[in-house]
Design a protein around this motif. Sequence first.
Motif, mmCIF file in Angstrom:
data_model
loop_
_atom_site.group_PDB
_atom_site.id
_atom_site.type_symbol
_atom_site.label_atom_id
_atom_site.label_comp_id
_atom_site.label_asym_id
_atom_site.label_seq_id
_atom_site.Cartn_x
_atom_site.Cartn_y
_atom_site.Cartn_z
ATOM 1 N N HIS A 35 9.448 26.488 8.722
ATOM 2 C CA HIS A 35 8.257 25.625 8.783
ATOM 3 C C HIS A 35 7.420 26.062 9.973
ATOM 4 O O HIS A 35 7.938 26.267 11.074
ATOM 5 C CB HIS A 35 8.650 24.158 8.920
ATOM 6 C CG HIS A 35 7.453 23.249 9.114
ATOM 7 N ND1 HIS A 35 6.573 22.965 8.090
ATOM 8 C CD2 HIS A 35 6.982 22.590 10.197
ATOM 9 C CE1 HIS A 35 5.620 22.159 8.544
ATOM 10 N NE2 HIS A 35 5.850 21.928 9.824
ATOM 11 N N TRP A 36 6.105 26.187 9.758
ATOM 12 C CA TRP A 36 5.171 26.655 10.781
ATOM 13 C C TRP A 36 3.917 25.790 10.634
ATOM 14 O O TRP A 36 3.166 25.929 9.693
ATOM 15 C CB TRP A 36 4.855 28.134 10.542
ATOM 16 C CG TRP A 36 4.027 28.802 11.604
ATOM 17 C CD1 TRP A 36 2.681 28.970 11.594
ATOM 18 C CD2 TRP A 36 4.493 29.416 12.802
ATOM 19 N NE1 TRP A 36 2.280 29.646 12.712
ATOM 20 C CE2 TRP A 36 3.375 29.943 13.480
ATOM 21 C CE3 TRP A 36 5.746 29.571 13.377
ATOM 22 C CZ2 TRP A 36 3.474 30.611 14.696
ATOM 23 C CZ3 TRP A 36 5.843 30.235 14.582
ATOM 24 C CH2 TRP A 36 4.724 30.747 15.236
ATOM 25 N N SER A 37 3.748 24.865 11.562
ATOM 26 C CA SER A 37 2.671 23.885 11.434
ATOM 27 C C SER A 37 1.323 24.498 11.782
ATOM 28 O O SER A 37 1.231 25.612 12.327
ATOM 29 C CB SER A 37 2.942 22.685 12.339
ATOM 30 O OG SER A 37 2.759 23.059 13.705
ATOM 31 N N THR A 38 0.266 23.725 11.484
ATOM 32 C CA THR A 38 -1.083 24.153 11.858
ATOM 33 C C THR A 38 -1.206 24.304 13.371
ATOM 34 O O THR A 38 -1.868 25.216 13.872
ATOM 35 C CB THR A 38 -2.107 23.143 11.340
ATOM 36 O OG1 THR A 38 -2.004 23.068 9.914
ATOM 37 C CG2 THR A 38 -3.522 23.545 11.728
ATOM 38 N N ARG A 41 0.087 27.608 14.375
ATOM 39 C CA ARG A 41 -0.867 28.674 14.086
ATOM 40 C C ARG A 41 -1.934 28.746 15.160
ATOM 41 O O ARG A 41 -2.291 29.830 15.633
ATOM 42 C CB ARG A 41 -1.505 28.434 12.713
ATOM 43 C CG ARG A 41 -2.588 29.451 12.361
ATOM 44 C CD ARG A 41 -3.211 29.137 11.019
ATOM 45 N NE ARG A 41 -3.880 27.841 11.020
ATOM 46 C CZ ARG A 41 -5.100 27.641 11.525
ATOM 47 N NH1 ARG A 41 -5.766 28.634 12.107
ATOM 48 N NH2 ARG A 41 -5.651 26.435 11.467
ATOM 49 N N LYS A 48 0.443 30.747 8.811
ATOM 50 C CA LYS A 48 1.674 30.220 8.227
ATOM 51 C C LYS A 48 2.313 31.227 7.282
ATOM 52 O O LYS A 48 3.531 31.418 7.285
ATOM 53 C CB LYS A 48 1.371 28.915 7.490
ATOM 54 C CG LYS A 48 2.596 28.261 6.850
ATOM 55 C CD LYS A 48 2.216 26.952 6.191
ATOM 56 C CE LYS A 48 3.443 26.302 5.553
ATOM 57 N NZ LYS A 48 3.094 25.009 4.910
ATOM 58 N N VAL A 52 6.317 32.166 8.181
ATOM 59 C CA VAL A 52 7.466 31.640 7.450
ATOM 60 C C VAL A 52 8.275 32.792 6.863
ATOM 61 O O VAL A 52 7.737 33.694 6.230
ATOM 62 C CB VAL A 52 7.000 30.682 6.330
ATOM 63 C CG1 VAL A 52 8.177 30.277 5.455
ATOM 64 C CG2 VAL A 52 6.340 29.454 6.936
ATOM 65 N N GLU A 278 -3.497 19.598 5.324
ATOM 66 C CA GLU A 278 -2.207 20.268 5.497
ATOM 67 C C GLU A 278 -1.112 19.510 4.760
ATOM 68 O O GLU A 278 -0.245 20.106 4.104
ATOM 69 C CB GLU A 278 -1.878 20.363 6.986
ATOM 70 C CG GLU A 278 -0.552 21.067 7.264
ATOM 71 C CD GLU A 278 -0.235 21.091 8.748
ATOM 72 O OE1 GLU A 278 0.832 21.626 9.095
ATOM 73 O OE2 GLU A 278 -1.035 20.586 9.541
ATOM 74 N N GLU A 282 1.239 20.880 1.694
ATOM 75 C CA GLU A 282 2.695 20.846 1.732
ATOM 76 C C GLU A 282 3.252 20.091 0.531
ATOM 77 O O GLU A 282 4.250 20.498 -0.067
ATOM 78 C CB GLU A 282 3.169 20.198 3.030
ATOM 79 C CG GLU A 282 2.909 21.051 4.264
ATOM 80 C CD GLU A 282 3.472 20.408 5.522
ATOM 81 O OE1 GLU A 282 4.134 19.359 5.396
ATOM 82 O OE2 GLU A 282 3.245 20.950 6.613
#
Length: 827
Positions: A35-38, A41, A48, A52, A278, A282
């Motif tokens: 998981h790579w959130s905003t 980034r 993302k 990931v 976002e 998801e």
Amino acid sequence: MEQGTPGSGPVAQRAMAGRIPLAVVVVDGSGLVSHWSTGARRLFGYAKEAAVGRPVGDLLPVHGAIPDAAAPYGEYDGLGPDLETSLDGRISYPAAGRARLDEPDGGSARRLDVLWWAYPLVGPGPERLLVLAADAAALTDAHRPEDQGEQGAREDGTQGSAAFRQWGSIAPGFALHTDFPGADRLADRLPEILPSMSVGESSRIVAQVLELGYPVLEFSQHDRVPVTPDWGVARRAERKERRQRAEWAAAHGLPAAEATADDEGDDIEYTAVRERLEFLNEVSGRIGSSLDLSQTIVEVSKAVVPRFTDVAGTYLREQVVAGEGFPDGVPDETTMWHRVALEHTDEPGRWDDVVPVGESMPFPAHTPFFQCMTSGDPVLVPRITEEMGNAIASQFEKRDIRPLINHRSMLVVPLKARNVVLGFMILLRHRERPVFNDMDRVTGAELAARAGLVLDNARMYTYQESVADTLQDSMLPHIQPRMPGGDIATRYLPGTLLGRVGGDWFDSVKLPGSRTALVVGDVMGHGLNSAAMMGQLRTAVQTMAALDLPPEQLLRNLDDLAQRLGEHYLATCLYAVYDPIASELILANAGHIPPVLVRAADGRSELLDLPTGAPIGVGGVPFESVRVRVEPGDRLLMCTDGLVEVRGEDIGVGLATLTESAAHPAASMDDACDTIIRALNTRGGRKDDVALLMARLNGIAAEDIAHWRLETGPGEVRRARELVGAQLRDWSLGALAETAELLVSELVTNVVRHARSERLELRLVRSAVLMCEVEDDDHALPTLMSAGGGDEFGRGLRVVSALAKEWGTSRTNAGKTVWFELPLPRR
């Protein structure tokens, strides 16, 4: 984050909300980013899609926070001052630190100043490390000349703070969340930073974070400030919090912590919109992983709880749940709605007894649910009043749902596809949570639109699957478990690939002379086209079997038919004729896997060595038949290759397993079939459908057969009646004598009067039923006729049809056979 009052004590006496964007990264057990959130980034510069799935050490080179990604968890060196390992090698304590890093692209002179917290995670899920990070420059950048003495807004929306600069150095740390006022609020907001996941997974991770220590910022004066997420807070609440912070800063002689101008409100609204987008992305990635309607509904419900709502109930129209195709028209007060899912964060079981899943009910016109389903638009109820709660509760007899819904915020969103409402979702928020607002209405509508499309795809698949199952069931025969001189058991298993309908089939056809034709075939390919071709070939086999064609000739004719139907018609077929009187099998093969014969004498099983032949539809290849002697009790097993063929494995392995499992003793034919299915189905990898036919060849003893050759004169009718009556009394079947004599006299009379025959034979066979056959050398088949009151002829076969359990006519190589059956009397 939460800003505390500076002072000498370790715990702030008051807590006021501030804003620091957090980067959230989740790492799995293999050291890869899941998981790579905003925020990640924006902070680290990697998209993302690029982050990931990559080793975390390549993306977050924060010393001590991220161990060497090349090694498994628990084997890292240099874990940092606070990150320790337990005896089993797993990371057991959290770490925190501060690092200065170059920009990822290397083209900027600016260096990142990163504050980070790393939490080890344990449990059944794939998550093994949770990393939170923030840009320290948002708090510690020196005053620039152009903004000395004022609070400036950074380009990325982060709010700098002169108050934080005044406090000096900042370091990340951990503390019990109960050390701060509003501890419950701190804990409740933790799930909002986590990726979209189920209630159970989210609760598990939050519990571990709280146990290991709440993330805080420690200032030089030993003040601690808890770090909290800011996603999902209503704009009005944000403005209220900013005013409180400004008032607190003014009271303590500090510069204003945040501006209250409209541009800052616009920034908050922009952030909220961005976070909702976002969230929708998801959710879209989580739903629709399956075409199974039930699983899709569960995915949709779990995707919104708890991140967007606390309770989510899903209702679908009756036609959708029943798989009856696309519903027509606008729903009304008589439309039945099925509650198909209910997800919530309340204590377990609180909703189950009051609103159980599976219940069906209509909704009256005065409810917001009816308004949603008829208008196709979301319906927002900021708070459910006592009056509205009473109106809704009146629909539930003997159940009081008011404690579950009153004073909660409600949003009802339609699940639509092609402008038709398939269902709706009822979303409820707890009283302590901000009420649904107009932005939530838009988010809910977009969520419902995406979920509606996914549900419609699953609905169409379910409907097509239902059609395919109906088609398959209609084409597969319902074979009787008894045949003359034997028993039959069958099994059909739908394939797991490309739908549940295929081209495999089995059949049995009654033949003259108490014989039975046994057939197993497999049309190449899957789907409705293969099933349709299977139906054509099966009908053709039944027709040609009724003509009593030799097996090799029947396959020859079937091959010619397949070529006329089209060049893509290919199938394999195994055709066997069992003669219980002669105790033999005659078999012919068209590219099919060989049958297995299990000998009753010693239990030995073997694959019969037959000429393979070419598949039906190839053309130009001869077919041959083979005669095999059998003994009473022997078992013949015929199946399609889907049972023995597994991708990546030699088919010989499957045939060997089939031969071995067929030899196992069983209490019944059904048990024997189940044993074979279990033995072959546990290997895994089966994708094709399976047709299985097993026949126990008991034979017919000589004492159960009576055969006479008669003359073709009128006097033979009386002799036929006498012979049949005497034989039935010898077999202790005198109760059938009168009916059998009448029917035999009709058949023999029909031959004497109408057939141009020089040969007449009569045979009685006693097996599970009493079979009577009259055979002559005239190929003309008799037919039922309508006889008037004055007609002399035309009533014989009508009498046979009325009194016999079953009757029929068949052509033979030497003429024809007319037969009838009578059930044996119960003993």
